[in-house]
Design a protein around this motif. Structure first.
Motif, PDB file in Angstrom:
ATOM      1  N   PRO A  62      -4.363  -1.770   1.018  1.00  0.00           N
ATOM      2  CA  PRO A  62      -5.007  -2.937   0.415  1.00  0.00           C
ATOM      3  C   PRO A  62      -6.132  -2.508  -0.516  1.00  0.00           C
ATOM      4  O   PRO A  62      -6.831  -1.538  -0.255  1.00  0.00           O
ATOM      5  N   THR A  63      -6.295  -3.240  -1.621  1.00  0.00           N
ATOM      6  CA  THR A  63      -7.373  -2.946  -2.559  1.00  0.00           C
ATOM      7  C   THR A  63      -8.738  -3.203  -1.919  1.00  0.00           C
ATOM      8  O   THR A  63      -9.705  -2.509  -2.190  1.00  0.00           O
ATOM      9  N   SER A  64      -8.794  -4.235  -1.083  1.00  0.00           N
ATOM     10  CA  SER A  64     -10.032  -4.547  -0.375  1.00  0.00           C
ATOM     11  C   SER A  64      -9.661  -5.204   0.947  1.00  0.00           C
ATOM     12  O   SER A  64      -8.501  -5.501   1.215  1.00  0.00           O
ATOM     13  N   GLY A  65     -10.673  -5.436   1.772  1.00  0.00           N
ATOM     14  CA  GLY A  65     -10.416  -6.078   3.061  1.00  0.00           C
ATOM     15  C   GLY A  65     -10.245  -5.068   4.181  1.00  0.00           C
ATOM     16  O   GLY A  65     -10.530  -3.879   4.028  1.00  0.00           O
ATOM     17  N   GLU A  66      -9.772  -5.553   5.312  1.00  0.00           N
ATOM     18  CA  GLU A  66      -9.619  -4.716   6.497  1.00  0.00           C
ATOM     19  C   GLU A  66      -8.252  -4.972   7.114  1.00  0.00           C
ATOM     20  O   GLU A  66      -7.843  -6.120   7.307  1.00  0.00           O
ATOM     21  N   LEU A  67      -7.513  -3.912   7.398  1.00  0.00           N
ATOM     22  CA  LEU A  67      -6.198  -4.016   8.019  1.00  0.00           C
ATOM     23  C   LEU A  67      -6.212  -3.262   9.340  1.00  0.00           C
ATOM     24  O   LEU A  67      -6.591  -2.094   9.384  1.00  0.00           O
ATOM     25  N   GLU A  68      -5.816  -3.932  10.405  1.00  0.00           N
ATOM     26  CA  GLU A  68      -5.734  -3.282  11.717  1.00  0.00           C
ATOM     27  C   GLU A  68      -4.335  -3.497  12.281  1.00  0.00           C
ATOM     28  O   GLU A  68      -3.905  -4.630  12.502  1.00  0.00           O
ATOM     29  N   VAL A  69      -3.615  -2.412  12.480  1.00  0.00           N
ATOM     30  CA  VAL A  69      -2.258  -2.461  13.026  1.00  0.00           C
ATOM     31  C   VAL A  69      -2.223  -1.609  14.279  1.00  0.00           C
ATOM     32  O   VAL A  69      -2.508  -0.414  14.231  1.00  0.00           O
ATOM     33  N   ASN A  70      -1.883  -2.229  15.399  1.00  0.00           N
ATOM     34  CA  ASN A  70      -1.799  -1.515  16.668  1.00  0.00           C
ATOM     35  C   ASN A  70      -0.330  -1.306  17.017  1.00  0.00           C
ATOM     36  O   ASN A  70       0.340  -2.213  17.485  1.00  0.00           O
ATOM     37  N   GLY A  71       0.180  -0.119  16.773  1.00  0.00           N
ATOM     38  CA  GLY A  71       1.572   0.191  17.073  1.00  0.00           C
ATOM     39  C   GLY A  71       2.316   0.715  15.865  1.00  0.00           C
ATOM     40  O   GLY A  71       1.812   0.715  14.741  1.00  0.00           O
ATOM     41  N   ASN A  72       3.544   1.165  16.110  1.00  0.00           N
ATOM     42  CA  ASN A  72       4.393   1.695  15.047  1.00  0.00           C
ATOM     43  C   ASN A  72       5.139   0.553  14.353  1.00  0.00           C
ATOM     44  O   ASN A  72       5.558  -0.402  14.990  1.00  0.00           O
ATOM     45  N   THR A  73       5.304   0.683  13.038  1.00  0.00           N
ATOM     46  CA  THR A  73       6.003  -0.349  12.269  1.00  0.00           C
ATOM     47  C   THR A  73       7.269   0.225  11.641  1.00  0.00           C
ATOM     48  O   THR A  73       7.314   1.405  11.272  1.00  0.00           O
ATOM     49  N   ASN A  74       8.286  -0.618  11.525  1.00  0.00           N
ATOM     50  CA  ASN A  74       9.491  -0.320  10.756  1.00  0.00           C
ATOM     51  C   ASN A  74       9.743  -1.496   9.838  1.00  0.00           C
ATOM     52  O   ASN A  74       9.725  -2.640  10.276  1.00  0.00           O
ATOM     53  N   ILE A  75       9.969  -1.224   8.555  1.00  0.00           N
ATOM     54  CA  ILE A  75      10.259  -2.301   7.609  1.00  0.00           C
ATOM     55  C   ILE A  75      11.700  -2.182   7.144  1.00  0.00           C
ATOM     56  O   ILE A  75      12.176  -1.088   6.836  1.00  0.00           O
ATOM     57  N   ILE A  76      12.397  -3.316   7.143  1.00  0.00           N
ATOM     58  CA  ILE A  76      13.793  -3.367   6.720  1.00  0.00           C
ATOM     59  C   ILE A  76      13.882  -4.260   5.500  1.00  0.00           C
ATOM     60  O   ILE A  76      13.540  -5.432   5.551  1.00  0.00           O
ATOM     61  N   SER A  77      14.335  -3.698   4.375  1.00  0.00           N
ATOM     62  CA  SER A  77      14.604  -4.493   3.184  1.00  0.00           C
ATOM     63  C   SER A  77      15.955  -4.063   2.631  1.00  0.00           C
ATOM     64  O   SER A  77      16.520  -3.055   3.051  1.00  0.00           O
ATOM     65  N   VAL A  78      16.474  -4.838   1.691  1.00  0.00           N
ATOM     66  CA  VAL A  78      17.835  -4.626   1.223  1.00  0.00           C
ATOM     67  C   VAL A  78      17.996  -3.234   0.614  1.00  0.00           C
ATOM     68  O   VAL A  78      17.429  -2.933  -0.428  1.00  0.00           O
ATOM     69  N   GLY A  79      18.759  -2.375   1.269  1.00  0.00           N
ATOM     70  CA  GLY A  79      19.086  -1.057   0.730  1.00  0.00           C
ATOM     71  C   GLY A  79      17.922  -0.101   0.641  1.00  0.00           C
ATOM     72  O   GLY A  79      18.025   0.949   0.011  1.00  0.00           O
ATOM     73  N   ALA A  80      16.783  -0.425   1.252  1.00  0.00           N
ATOM     74  CA  ALA A  80      15.593   0.423   1.118  1.00  0.00           C
ATOM     75  C   ALA A  80      15.835   1.797   1.731  1.00  0.00           C
ATOM     76  O   ALA A  80      16.291   1.914   2.857  1.00  0.00           O
ATOM     77  N   GLY A  81      15.519   2.834   0.973  1.00  0.00           N
ATOM     78  CA  GLY A  81      15.582   4.189   1.503  1.00  0.00           C
ATOM     79  C   GLY A  81      16.965   4.798   1.530  1.00  0.00           C
ATOM     80  O   GLY A  81      17.136   5.907   2.050  1.00  0.00           O
ATOM     81  N   LEU A  82      17.959   4.126   0.966  1.00  0.00           N
ATOM     82  CA  LEU A  82      19.310   4.676   0.962  1.00  0.00           C
ATOM     83  C   LEU A  82      19.550   5.479  -0.311  1.00  0.00           C
ATOM     84  O   LEU A  82      19.161   5.068  -1.398  1.00  0.00           O
ATOM     85  N   ASN A  83      20.204   6.620  -0.151  1.00  0.00           N
ATOM     86  CA  ASN A  83      20.540   7.475  -1.291  1.00  0.00           C
ATOM     87  C   ASN A  83      21.984   7.191  -1.691  1.00  0.00           C
ATOM     88  O   ASN A  83      22.912   7.425  -0.924  1.00  0.00           O
ATOM     89  N   GLY A  84      22.169   6.666  -2.905  1.00  0.00           N
ATOM     90  CA  GLY A  84      23.493   6.244  -3.343  1.00  0.00           C
ATOM     91  C   GLY A  84      24.507   7.365  -3.428  1.00  0.00           C
ATOM     92  O   GLY A  84      25.715   7.124  -3.326  1.00  0.00           O
ATOM     93  N   LYS A  85      24.053   8.605  -3.614  1.00  0.00           N
ATOM     94  CA  LYS A  85      24.977   9.730  -3.757  1.00  0.00           C
ATOM     95  C   LYS A  85      25.489  10.228  -2.410  1.00  0.00           C
ATOM     96  O   LYS A  85      26.521  10.909  -2.357  1.00  0.00           O
ATOM     97  N   LEU A  86      24.748   9.915  -1.343  1.00  0.00           N
ATOM     98  CA  LEU A  86      25.158  10.356  -0.008  1.00  0.00           C
ATOM     99  C   LEU A  86      26.074   9.327   0.632  1.00  0.00           C
ATOM    100  O   LEU A  86      26.053   8.149   0.285  1.00  0.00           O
ATOM    101  N   SER A  87      26.870   9.767   1.562  1.00  0.00           N
ATOM    102  CA  SER A  87      27.738   8.856   2.299  1.00  0.00           C
ATOM    103  C   SER A  87      26.915   8.032   3.279  1.00  0.00           C
ATOM    104  O   SER A  87      25.737   8.332   3.539  1.00  0.00           O
ATOM    105  N   GLY A  88      27.538   6.999   3.836  1.00  0.00           N
ATOM    106  CA  GLY A  88      26.845   6.188   4.826  1.00  0.00           C
ATOM    107  C   GLY A  88      26.416   7.008   6.018  1.00  0.00           C
ATOM    108  O   GLY A  88      25.285   6.868   6.513  1.00  0.00           O
ATOM    109  N   ARG A  89      27.287   7.895   6.485  1.00  0.00           N
ATOM    110  CA  ARG A  89      26.951   8.736   7.644  1.00  0.00           C
ATOM    111  C   ARG A  89      25.783   9.657   7.323  1.00  0.00           C
ATOM    112  O   ARG A  89      24.870   9.844   8.139  1.00  0.00           O
TER     113      ARG A  89
END
Length: 345
Positions: A62-89
């Motif tokens: 954040p540019t300003s303010g305060e963020l407090e997160v207690n625990g591990n996070t996982n974010i799921i968005s459409v196709g995020a982090g997938l490499n198109g050249k690699l197979s699904g496996r």
């Protein structure tokens, strides 16, 4: 809002980023989410929903303010982090390794992840992901992440491109997470999905929290707002967007919330390309570079120049260089403060 590579370079200069347009994606957003909550984030396109989730997941600070997160996070968005050249496996292996899983853990969950993604993905699991549809990419990414063990699961439109059977399977998985006391934050334009999955809803419009509360209280009001907004002309919508960006500043926000610490209303990024210690080091290195160049031009050995610095750089010239550097930094602070403006002003 940098448009060219030269803008990125200018942003590192003491007074080179004064003309770069600024945009507040979020404006005074504040809320609490508790363990076991299932929270929906709704709003129009461009309202700041995805930015908010990226901040909560700690992808961007954040540019300003305060963020407090207690625990591990996982974010799921459409196709995020997938490499198109690699197979699904291969993508499953890559993403799982990035999430800290061992080879034995990946092998143990591989079949379960593939089967959860559905028949279409199963048939093409050894084909390059670039040949997958957006729905298949979403299902594959969703399947990988729901087979982890996060404390906070963040879903950004990942279920919107799936078919009804996959959505039902995803909802069942989300309910299982919730039963385990996990926290869920869910963004979707499908209000029926939000109703099914979420108990609480936060409505964001043009970067501001309009309403927060139980789903059966917030969603009807948001639906009514959508119907009214859709009836407006393009010019009327543009005016609303322009007006939403005016009269917002951290100073005014602090005046509205004087009980909060002043640190909440101070910028952490972008107003200063470098911290003061970093600027001090850079200033010293700049002075050392000038000193070395002069010694080289005057053909004086570096050792002699170090032992007798005033021999090659008289005190008055040294004071002049330091003064010029101080003036440049001062101009940078003054010009950023004077010229910083909102892109919609």
């Amino acid at each position: 809002m940098m448009k060219t590579k030269s803008d990125m370079l200018k942003s590192l200069m003491p007074f080179g980023n004064t003309s770069i347009e600024k945009f507040w994606a979020l404006k005074g957003v504040s809320f609490d989410v508790y363990e076991g909550d299932s929270v929906g984030i709704v709003g129009l396109n461009g309202g700041g929903k995805s930015t908010l989730l990226n901040i909560v997941s700690q992808i961007i600070p954040p540019t300003s303010g305060e963020l407090e997160v207690n625990g591990n996070t996982n974010i799921i968005s459409v196709g995020a982090g997938l490499n198109g050249k690699l197979s699904g496996r291969e993508n499953i292996i890559m993403k799982c390794e990035m999430l800290g899983m061992t080879n034995d853990e990946i092998n143990a969950k591989m079949d379960e992840i593939i089967n959860f993604a559905g028949d279409q993905v199963i048939k093409k699991i050894d084909q390059p992901v670039k040949t997958y549809s957006s729905g298949m990419k979403s299902r594959l990414g969703f399947s990988v992440l729901v087979h982890q063990d996060p404390d906070i699961l963040i879903i950004d439109e990942a279920l919107s491109v799936g078919d009804a059977p996959f959505f039902e399977k995803g909802v069942a998985r989300m309910k299982a997470f919730k039963a385990e006391g996990k926290t869920i934050m869910f963004v979707s334009h499908s209000l029926s999905q939000v109703k099914t999955l979420c108990d609480k809803v936060i409505w964001i419009d043009h970067g501001r929290v309009v309403m927060e509360g139980a789903a059966d209280e917030v969603l009807p009001k948001f639906e009514e707002f959508q119907r009214t907004y859709n009836k407006k002309t393009k010019a009327e919508r543009a005016k609303i967007t322009r007006e939403s960006g005016k009269n917002f500043s951290l100073e005014e926000l602090h005046e509205a919330h004087p009980e909060d610490p002043i640190s909440y209303f101070q910028k952490k990024l972008y107003d200063k390309p470098f911290s003061w210690p970093t600027q001090g080091v850079l200033g010293f290195l700049t002075l050392l570079l000038v000193f070395t160049v002069i010694a080289t031009l005057r053909e004086i050995p570096l050792r002699t120049a170090i032992l007798h610095p005033l021999y090659i750089l008289p005190l008055k010239w040294l004071a002049l260089i330091v003064g010029i550097i101080a003036i440049i930094i001062g101009l940078g602070v003054w010009s950023r403060h004077r010229k910083e403006r909102h892109v919609l002003d």
